[in-house]
Design an enzyme around this catalytic site. Structure first.
Site, mmCIF file in Angstrom:
data_model
loop_
_atom_site.group_PDB
_atom_site.id
_atom_site.type_symbol
_atom_site.label_atom_id
_atom_site.label_comp_id
_atom_site.label_asym_id
_atom_site.label_seq_id
_atom_site.Cartn_x
_atom_site.Cartn_y
_atom_site.Cartn_z
ATOM 1 N N ARG A 120 22.354 54.968 34.487
ATOM 2 C CA ARG A 120 21.061 55.620 34.320
ATOM 3 C C ARG A 120 21.011 56.996 34.972
ATOM 4 N NH1 ARG A 120 16.742 56.386 37.820
ATOM 5 N NH2 ARG A 120 14.756 56.678 36.758
ATOM 6 N N ASP A 129 18.302 54.302 42.374
ATOM 7 C CA ASP A 129 19.667 54.026 42.862
ATOM 8 C C ASP A 129 19.609 53.337 44.220
ATOM 9 O OD1 ASP A 129 20.796 55.305 40.676
ATOM 10 O OD2 ASP A 129 20.911 57.240 41.708
ATOM 11 N N ASP A 158 25.032 55.293 40.812
ATOM 12 C CA ASP A 158 23.988 55.251 39.782
ATOM 13 C C ASP A 158 23.753 53.822 39.285
ATOM 14 O OD1 ASP A 158 23.209 57.940 39.634
ATOM 15 O OD2 ASP A 158 25.020 58.448 38.502
HETATM 16 P P1 ADP Z 1 18.740 60.085 39.784
HETATM 17 O O1 ADP Z 1 19.368 58.709 39.885
HETATM 18 O O2 ADP Z 1 17.280 60.085 40.063
HETATM 19 O O3 ADP Z 1 19.109 60.756 38.512
HETATM 20 P P2 ADP Z 1 20.858 61.094 41.457
HETATM 21 O O4 ADP Z 1 21.714 60.032 40.840
HETATM 22 O O5 ADP Z 1 21.262 62.490 41.231
HETATM 23 O O6 ADP Z 1 19.344 60.971 40.958
HETATM 24 O O7 ADP Z 1 20.729 60.773 43.007
HETATM 25 C C1 ADP Z 1 20.038 61.644 43.880
HETATM 26 C C2 ADP Z 1 20.541 61.463 45.290
HETATM 27 O O8 ADP Z 1 20.234 60.176 45.775
HETATM 28 C C3 ADP Z 1 22.056 61.588 45.395
HETATM 29 O O9 ADP Z 1 22.457 62.889 45.635
HETATM 30 C C4 ADP Z 1 22.413 60.681 46.524
HETATM 31 O O10 ADP Z 1 22.609 61.433 47.699
HETATM 32 C C5 ADP Z 1 21.201 59.802 46.737
HETATM 33 N N1 ADP Z 1 21.576 58.383 46.593
HETATM 34 C C6 ADP Z 1 21.726 57.697 45.460
HETATM 35 N N2 ADP Z 1 22.092 56.416 45.693
HETATM 36 C C7 ADP Z 1 22.185 56.291 47.015
HETATM 37 C C8 ADP Z 1 22.524 55.210 47.893
HETATM 38 N N3 ADP Z 1 22.840 54.001 47.416
HETATM 39 N N4 ADP Z 1 22.502 55.468 49.215
HETATM 40 C C9 ADP Z 1 22.181 56.684 49.702
HETATM 41 N N5 ADP Z 1 21.860 57.735 48.930
HETATM 42 C C10 ADP Z 1 21.854 57.555 47.612
HETATM 43 MG MG MG Z 2 21.304 58.262 39.944
#
Ligand code: ADP
Ligand code: MG
Length: 167
Positions: A120, A129, A158
């Site tokens: 996603r 996430d 993700d």
């Molecule tokens: P979205 O899922 O909303 O599209 P991203 O996948 O780009 O956004 O995630 C945004 C930020 O969230 C990432 O840069 C990451 O640092 C943080 N992140 C995602 N999953 C985790 C996790 N399991 N633990 C810590 N930080 C996380």
């Molecule tokens: Mg994400």
């Protein structure tokens, strides 16, 4: 594409998609997909997101939960016709007690796009996430078919969807 470009592309395209009967089609597919679950996480649509809230009318005896966004997201039970408050990002939030994530058997998740490997893409804050990290229940992504199977590099963190409903 990287995720940033994919997000930009998807959000621009999304606002121009002809919605037609897509919401009804998707809700109808969801009706089958959630048949066996009684506690279901949903979302309140913002902007050009797919509106699935009609699923609550179809199953008046199931329990539905809506997210609230603070530093992180969490979910609160919502009964049709309960009052909703303005939340962050123009969404609407119920009032009440936060439930345990793992008491929700299934989540219906809004997606900006979905990769070929069922990951996603969201708005870039990573709320889902983090919230669903380690979650063992069922995750359903809903998506416009134009934004499914998009070619972008997803990350290990993700959300991976168990089922995708496109319309
Ligand atoms: P979205 O899922 O909303 O599209 P991203 O996948 O780009 O956004 O995630 C945004 C930020 O969230 C990432 O840069 C990451 O640092 C943080 N992140 C995602 N999953 C985790 C996790 N399991 N633990 C810590 N930080 C996380
Ligand atoms: Mg994400």
């Amino acid at each position: 594409m990287d995720k940033k470009d994919a997000r930009k592309y998807a959000l621009a395209l999304r606002s121009n998609i002809e919605k037609g009967d897509k919401f009804n089609f998707i809700v109808n597919e969801l009706k089958e997909a959630i048949k066996k679950y009684n506690n279901i996480g949903i979302y309140y649509p913002i902007g050009s997101e797919i509106d699935i809230t009609n699923i609550m009318n179809i199953y008046p005896n199931k329990s539905f939960y809506l997210p609230i966004t603070r530093d992180e997201i969490s979910f609160i039970k919502y009964n049709l016709n309960d009052k909703l408050m303005d939340g962050k990002f123009r969404t609407k939030e119920p009032i009440g007690d936060i439930v345990n994530r793992d008491d929700i058997e299934c989540f219906i998740i809004p997606c900006v796009a979905i990769s070929k490997d069922k990951k996603r893409l969201g708005y870039g804050k990573g709320y889902y996430d983090r919230y669903l990290n380690g979650y063992k229940g069922f995750k359903i992504g809903v998506i416009y078919k134009e934004l499914n199977n998009l070619d972008f590099e997803a990350d290990d963190f993700d959300v991976v969807l168990d089922l995708i409903i496109e319309g």
